[in-house]
Design a protein around this motif. Structure first.
Motif, short mmCIF file in Angstrom:
data_model
loop_
_atom_site.label_atom_id
_atom_site.label_comp_id
_atom_site.label_asym_id
_atom_site.label_seq_id
_atom_site.Cartn_x
_atom_site.Cartn_y
_atom_site.Cartn_z
N ASN A 160 73.66 -30.52 -29.49
CA ASN A 160 74.13 -30.78 -30.84
C ASN A 160 74.40 -32.26 -31.06
O ASN A 160 75.02 -32.64 -32.05
N SER A 161 73.92 -33.11 -30.19
CA SER A 161 74.10 -34.56 -30.32
C SER A 161 73.16 -35.12 -31.40
O SER A 161 71.98 -34.77 -31.44
N SER A 162 73.68 -36.01 -32.20
CA SER A 162 72.85 -36.63 -33.24
C SER A 162 71.83 -37.59 -32.63
O SER A 162 70.88 -37.98 -33.31
N TYR A 187 66.07 -33.45 -28.35
CA TYR A 187 65.53 -33.24 -29.70
C TYR A 187 64.34 -34.18 -29.93
O TYR A 187 63.35 -33.80 -30.56
N LYS A 188 64.40 -35.39 -29.39
CA LYS A 188 63.26 -36.31 -29.50
C LYS A 188 62.04 -35.72 -28.79
O LYS A 188 60.91 -35.81 -29.30
N LEU A 189 62.25 -35.10 -27.64
CA LEU A 189 61.14 -34.45 -26.93
C LEU A 189 60.59 -33.27 -27.74
O LEU A 189 59.37 -33.08 -27.83
N VAL A 190 61.47 -32.52 -28.38
CA VAL A 190 61.03 -31.41 -29.24
C VAL A 190 60.19 -31.93 -30.39
O VAL A 190 59.11 -31.40 -30.68
N LYS A 191 60.67 -32.98 -31.06
CA LYS A 191 59.93 -33.53 -32.20
C LYS A 191 58.56 -34.05 -31.77
O LYS A 191 57.57 -33.86 -32.48
N TYR A 192 58.51 -34.71 -30.64
CA TYR A 192 57.23 -35.18 -30.12
C TYR A 192 56.29 -34.00 -29.85
O TYR A 192 55.12 -34.01 -30.23
N THR A 193 56.82 -32.98 -29.22
CA THR A 193 56.02 -31.80 -28.89
C THR A 193 55.48 -31.13 -30.14
O THR A 193 54.30 -30.79 -30.21
N LEU A 224 64.45 -27.26 -36.08
CA LEU A 224 65.87 -27.30 -36.40
C LEU A 224 66.57 -28.40 -35.62
O LEU A 224 66.37 -28.53 -34.42
N ASN A 225 67.42 -29.15 -36.32
CA ASN A 225 68.27 -30.15 -35.67
C ASN A 225 69.63 -29.50 -35.45
O ASN A 225 70.38 -29.28 -36.41
N MET A 226 69.96 -29.19 -34.22
CA MET A 226 71.18 -28.44 -33.93
C MET A 226 72.45 -29.25 -34.19
O MET A 226 73.55 -28.68 -34.18
N ALA A 227 72.34 -30.54 -34.44
CA ALA A 227 73.50 -31.33 -34.85
C ALA A 227 74.05 -30.80 -36.18
O ALA A 227 75.21 -31.03 -36.51
#
Length: 177
Positions: free
Chosen positions: A11-13, A18-24, A36-39
């Protein structure tokens, strides 16, 4: 075309997972993606007393529904002291209380990254076992070590061997649809 839900177990901004997820997800074509951004999803610490008193929040029920509508999940888990973060464990605790097998029939690409040389491998292994208990079908895993050395904004994974390993894991996951 598959419906794929993608998020990090953090849940960190400023989450590197999350950067790895977005890249993937940027590498996925021909499928319906929901990232989804869990932040944006704060959940109180699970307790039976709180569950009895307040029940389940709308955002938790919506998240469970999104997971169950998805054909697959791309998830990258962060690591705190070789284990999944308290946030992610708490999230799983809440989801499993609503429905024990909240991941049944859901294909999962499970990833992790960290600043360290193990790339969140401890958390990845614990999460793999945990998510399987709730019905998740873990099709592929990937761990990215030393995030700051192996990942660049705008480029993604820069180490050629790690990039190939990531792409193979993603293709294994996507070829199941």
């Amino acid at each position: 075309m598959a419906r794929i839900l993608a998020f990090a177990g953090s849940n960190s901004s400023t989450s590197i997972n999350y950067k790895l997820v977005k890249y993937t997800t940027s590498l996925v074509n021909g499928h319906e993606m929901n990232e989804l951004n869990m932040a944006n999803y704060p959940f109180p610490l699970f307790s039976v007393d709180l569950e009895k008193k307040e029940g389940y929040s709308n955002s938790l029920i919506e998240l469970k529904n999104e997971i169950q509508k998805a054909d697959g999940v791309i998830l990258s888990v962060n690591e705190h002291n070789s284990y999944p973060s308290a946030y992610f464990k708490n999230l799983v605790d809440w989801l499993s209380r609503i429905e024990r097998k909240f991941l049944v029939d859901t294909k999962v690409l499970l990833m992790s990254t960290s600043q360290g040389k193990r790339g969140g491998f401890g958390s990845l292994e614990v999460s793999k076992a945990m998510l399987s208990r709730f019905g998740g079908d873990i099709l592929a895993t990937f761990s990215l070590p030393s995030f700051n050395e192996n990942f660049e904004a705008g480029k993604g994974i820069v180490d050629p061997n790690l990039k190939d390993e990531h792409e193979r894991a993603l293709m294994t996951f996507l070829s199941s649809f």
